[in-house]
Design a protein around this motif. Structure first.
Motif, PDB file in Angstrom:
ATOM      1  N   ARG A  72       0.836  -1.209   0.000  1.00 33.96           N
ATOM      2  CA  ARG A  72       0.000   0.000   0.000  1.00 33.96           C
ATOM      3  C   ARG A  72       0.871   1.258   0.000  1.00 33.96           C
ATOM      4  N   THR A  73       1.917   1.241   0.801  1.00 35.61           N
ATOM      5  CA  THR A  73       2.804   2.402   0.892  1.00 35.61           C
ATOM      6  C   THR A  73       3.539   2.643  -0.424  1.00 35.61           C
ATOM      7  N   GLN A  76       1.162   4.047  -2.993  1.00 33.66           N
ATOM      8  CA  GLN A  76       0.789   5.424  -2.702  1.00 33.66           C
ATOM      9  C   GLN A  76       1.941   6.391  -2.963  1.00 33.66           C
ATOM     10  N   GLU A  77       3.153   6.018  -2.559  1.00 34.80           N
ATOM     11  CA  GLU A  77       4.279   6.939  -2.651  1.00 34.80           C
ATOM     12  C   GLU A  77       4.902   6.984  -4.049  1.00 34.80           C
TER      13      GLU A  77
END
Length: 263
Positions: A72-73, A76-77
């Motif tokens: 997820r990170t 997103q990033e």
């Protein structure tokens, strides 16, 4: 569809996700490559569970929840699409809600329940040819995924067992598997493994990753799967076969030259 015939499909990342501290430098390097080479179609890969370790005492990684949080990170990033391997049918729905592509491990490529559960998600399915199968037999694996309604299918060769603790890639595999009507990929780092040959862990010959990957693209493969790590010697798995991160840009540029040449 994730696959784009006008771009080189690259599935790259650490063998085990390990931690964000491991994944971020890899994602940084991949982002730089994506910016420099728009003809790349990059998915960030990593395993949340190394479920088929040689030894029962070996570190298996982050686990499902920790791994999905890392994905997820990264999404997103960095905006990368992501791919990971799954081992049990009951994992598919949860994993499929986070990642964009699911990988069927080579040892599990004939497990019908796993294939059907993966196909029921919205993910692309990358199925690795078992080390015990000929490329001709992949027709029946692909038929299972098609009959189960898989939205997108990729086929990966990671070598065939050649005697004890050795693998060999038959470059005819990519033409043979292409007859199934789905893109083909070379797993360049697992193909250089020496399974179980390092005293309870797998050895490897990473020096052969570049020639194998280039040869596969010349033979018609549509993509490359490779594992890369900031410090492979300290990786919790596949330390002997992962590509050092500082060597990745030169490797990818050489692969792109071959890919352009054969198009």
């Amino acid at each position: 569809m994730i696959y784009d015939p006008n771009k080189l499909l690259l599935l790259a990342g650490p063998c085990s996700l390990e931690s964000l501290d491991t994944c971020r430098p890899v994602a940084d390097a991949l982002a730089a490559l994506q910016e420099k080479h728009p003809e790349l179609n990059i998915l960030f890969k990593g395993s949340y569970d190394k479920a088929n370790r040689t030894s029962i005492g070996s570190d298996r990684g982050t686990g499902l929840e920790g791994g999905l949080e890392i994905f997820r990170t990264i999404k997103q990033e960095y905006g990368f699409k992501t791919v990971t391997d799954i081992h049990l049918p009951e994992q598919c729905a949860k994993v499929g809600a986070v990642v964009d592509a699911m990988q069927i491990p080579a040892f599990l490529c004939r497990q019908t329940d796993l294939l059907v559960a993966a196909a029921a998600t919205e993910c692309a399915i990358n199925v690795k040819k078992g080390q015990f199968l000929s490329p001709y037999e992949m027709e029946f694996v692909i038929n299972k995924l098609e009959e189960a309604g898989a939205k997108e299918i990729w086929q990966t060769d990671r070598g065939t067992t050649f005697g004890y603790q050795n693998l060999v890639v038959d470059m005819r595999s990519f033409s043979i598997m292409a007859e199934n009507g789905h893109p083909t990929i070379i797993d360049a780092t697992h193909s250089v493994q020496l399974p179980g040959a390092a005293g309870g862990i797998s050895g490897g010959q990473r020096e052969y990753v570049p020639p194998l990957a280039r040869a596969a693209l010349a033979a018609g493969a549509n993509g490359v799967f490779l594992e890369t790590h900031p410090n492979p010697e300290k990786a919790i798995s596949d330390a002997a076969s992962q590509v050092p991160l500082n060597e990745l840009p030169e490797l990818i540029e050489s692969l792109l030259r071959v890919w352009h040449a054969v198009r």
